[in-house]
Design a protein around this motif. Structure first.
Motif, PDB file in Angstrom:
ATOM      1  N   PRO A 247     -26.920 -31.570  -5.488  1.00  0.00           N
ATOM      2  CA  PRO A 247     -27.766 -31.865  -4.332  1.00  0.00           C
ATOM      3  C   PRO A 247     -28.094 -30.597  -3.540  1.00  0.00           C
ATOM      4  O   PRO A 247     -27.286 -29.674  -3.499  1.00  0.00           O
ATOM      5  N   ASP A 250     -29.400 -27.027   2.624  1.00  0.00           N
ATOM      6  CA  ASP A 250     -29.858 -25.681   2.976  1.00  0.00           C
ATOM      7  C   ASP A 250     -30.171 -24.851   1.726  1.00  0.00           C
ATOM      8  O   ASP A 250     -30.907 -23.882   1.791  1.00  0.00           O
ATOM      9  N   CYS A 252     -27.668 -23.415  -0.251  1.00  0.00           N
ATOM     10  CA  CYS A 252     -26.594 -22.458  -0.545  1.00  0.00           C
ATOM     11  C   CYS A 252     -25.808 -22.862  -1.795  1.00  0.00           C
ATOM     12  O   CYS A 252     -25.477 -22.022  -2.637  1.00  0.00           O
ATOM     13  N   ILE A 309     -31.692 -32.165   5.715  1.00  0.00           N
ATOM     14  CA  ILE A 309     -31.974 -30.887   6.375  1.00  0.00           C
ATOM     15  C   ILE A 309     -33.469 -30.596   6.268  1.00  0.00           C
ATOM     16  O   ILE A 309     -33.983 -30.336   5.182  1.00  0.00           O
ATOM     17  N   THR A 355     -24.646 -38.590  -0.894  1.00  0.00           N
ATOM     18  CA  THR A 355     -25.339 -37.333  -1.209  1.00  0.00           C
ATOM     19  C   THR A 355     -24.989 -36.851  -2.615  1.00  0.00           C
ATOM     20  O   THR A 355     -25.863 -36.422  -3.371  1.00  0.00           O
TER      21      THR A 355
HETATM   22  C1  LIG Z   1     -23.309 -29.221   1.960  1.00  0.00           C
HETATM   23  C2  LIG Z   1     -23.377 -30.224   0.890  1.00  0.00           C
HETATM   24  C3  LIG Z   1     -24.371 -30.184  -0.102  1.00  0.00           C
HETATM   25  C4  LIG Z   1     -25.533 -29.241  -0.123  1.00  0.00           C
HETATM   26  O1  LIG Z   1     -25.263 -27.901   0.077  1.00  0.00           O
HETATM   27  P1  LIG Z   1     -26.364 -26.900   0.666  1.00  0.00           P
HETATM   28  O2  LIG Z   1     -25.730 -25.595   0.587  1.00  0.00           O
HETATM   29  O3  LIG Z   1     -26.647 -27.350   2.067  1.00  0.00           O
HETATM   30  O4  LIG Z   1     -27.585 -27.014  -0.186  1.00  0.00           O
HETATM   31  C5  LIG Z   1     -24.284 -31.129  -1.106  1.00  0.00           C
HETATM   32  N1  LIG Z   1     -23.327 -32.062  -1.132  1.00  0.00           N
HETATM   33  C6  LIG Z   1     -22.375 -32.130  -0.187  1.00  0.00           C
HETATM   34  C7  LIG Z   1     -21.340 -33.191  -0.285  1.00  0.00           C
HETATM   35  C8  LIG Z   1     -22.376 -31.228   0.858  1.00  0.00           C
HETATM   36  O5  LIG Z   1     -21.442 -31.334   1.813  1.00  0.00           O
END
Ligand SMILES: *Cc1c(COP(=O)(O)O)cnc(C)c1O
Ligand SMILES: [Zn+2]
Length: 390
Positions: A247, A250, A252, A309, A355
């Motif tokens: 997923p 942002d 990262c 986001i 997510t």
């Molecule tokens: C933070 C997060 C993401 C995505 O990461 P990014 O760096 O924001 O793209 C995906 N899955 C989970 C469970 C997260 O906490």
């Protein structure tokens, strides 16, 4: 760069992903100074290493066997690893043969990041943030977060006896708040969404001089997250899946995974790269739109909180990483995520947060009509706390 302890990092410099200018890797370097204040993408910095040196020293350090410390050569400098009790990483990689058969895949692996200390891959980045803050002599950290990064930071600060300020959106769930309270974080609840909480966190962090655990700002945090790919290459004995899905909020996480696979190939631990598939929610899909060269369709409600986001801070990096991999981005509706969340539990024995189930929803889409027949894939199940399901 020489580390103050026995852990030796091959970090050389930081390069701006936007303008290409380089700077020395100060402990608290954040965005590119040349690009500061310009409209558009922030000048996110990328850590560069001496790969010949890293190749020679990786795995040869006697004390390097435990945890992420074994990758010290390809990480920023960290405090002596013996001091690290709360350990992220070394999460299980397992096959899901029933799902593979249904999708027409030759093999399907799951990297189970729910097995980190706070049930999420954010711990890999937090490990680096807290370590570098200690080296820099700082005792207070902050982050903006839909919940997971904050919970992770709160836990690591609790362990290390450091203070943390976490900035969360108005609609953060009561369950996530109770985790934050349990770890003793100072909680700032925004009047707005994640993007508003992010701006508030940055303003407070700058004003107070706190150390940043924002992954698109502090260039060293992606370095922690890339260890996920290092472990996959290790766990598969150098084999690399055809596809890796994760997923994207942002940006990262998936960028870090792509970088990790590139670095493993660079030092000869594997001989190819996976195609990366970045997954967003249909309700909020700015990176999918940008990849397709289309205008951002705007925001509609989604319950995929960890990727909700609207203004992704590491879009440039993740777009570049995915294009380089000849991969793709796709958006899936919440209903497909809910169904994938059930399927993960009933067919692979794994409880993921909504997510994280987006990765399986996307794989189902990519594999439709047998289009991935005979190929291999890896789902990164980024997080899941069982009590958050439902
Ligand atoms: C933070 C997060 C993401 C995505 O990461 P990014 O760096 O924001 O793209 C995906 N899955 C989970 C469970 C997260 O906490
Ligand atoms: Zn720049």
């Amino acid at each position: 760069m020489k580390s103050p302890t026995d852990v030796s990092s091959s970090l050389v410099e930081l390069e701006c992903l936007r303008c290409g200018s380089r700077q020395a890797p100060a402990l608290d370097a954040y965005l590119c100074k040349q690009c500061a204040g310009l409209p558009g993408d922030p000048g996110v910095l990328d850590a560069r290493y001496d790969y010949a040196a890293a190749k020679a020293s990786l795995g040869s350090e006697t004390a390097a066997s435990a945890g992420l410390g074994r990758y010290a050569a390809l990480l920023p400098p960290l405090p002596e690893r013996g001091a690290w009790a709360l350990q992220p990483g070394d999460t299980p990689l397992f096959e899901a043969p029933r799902l593979a058969a249904e999708l027409g895949l030759a093999r399907l692996w799951i990297k189970d990041e729910t097995r980190n200390p706070t049930r999420c891959l954010k711990d890999r980045a937090t490990f680096v943030a807290v370590g570098m803050a200690k080296l820099a002599g700082r005792d207070t950290l902050y982050c903006a977060s839909a919940g997971n990064a904050a919970i992770s930071l709160a836990a690591f600060c609790a362990w290390g006896g450091m203070r943390c300020h976490v900035f969360v959106p108005r609609r953060v769930t009561p369950k996530r708040l109770s985790w934050l309270r349990a770890y003793g974080a100072t909680i700032h609840i925004s009047e707005g969404d994640y993007d508003a909480a992010y701006d508030e966190a940055e303003a407070a962090g700058r004003a107070e001089g706190w150390y940043s655990r924002n992954c698109a700002l502090n260039p060293y945090l992606v370095e922690g997250k890339k260890t996920l790919a290092f472990e996959v290459v290790e766990q598969l004995g150098g084999e690399v899946p055809d596809w890796v899905l994760a997923p994207v909020g942002d940006g990262c996480t998936l960028s870090a995974i792509g970088k990790g696979f590139r670095e493993m190939r660079e030092i000869g631990r594997s001989d190819r790269l996976p195609r990366l598939a970045g997954v967003q929610a249909e309700g909020i899909q700015p990176v999918v739109a940008r990849f397709a060269g289309e205008p951002d369709p705007g925001q509609r409600p989604t319950r995929a909180a960890s990727i909700a986001i609207g203004r992704p801070r590491n879009a440039l990096r993740v777009l570049r990483e995915v294009r380089h991999s000849e991969g793709t981005f796709l958006a899936v509706p919440d209903r497909a995520m809910r169904s994938a969340q059930r399927t993960l539990a009933t067919h692979a024995g794994l409880v993921a947060e909504l997510t994280s189930a987006a990765s399986l929803a996307a794989l189902e889409r990519l594999a439709k009509d047998g289009r991935l027949r005979g190929q291999t894939a890896l789902l990164v199940i980024t997080g899941g706390r069982a009590e958050e399901i439902g």
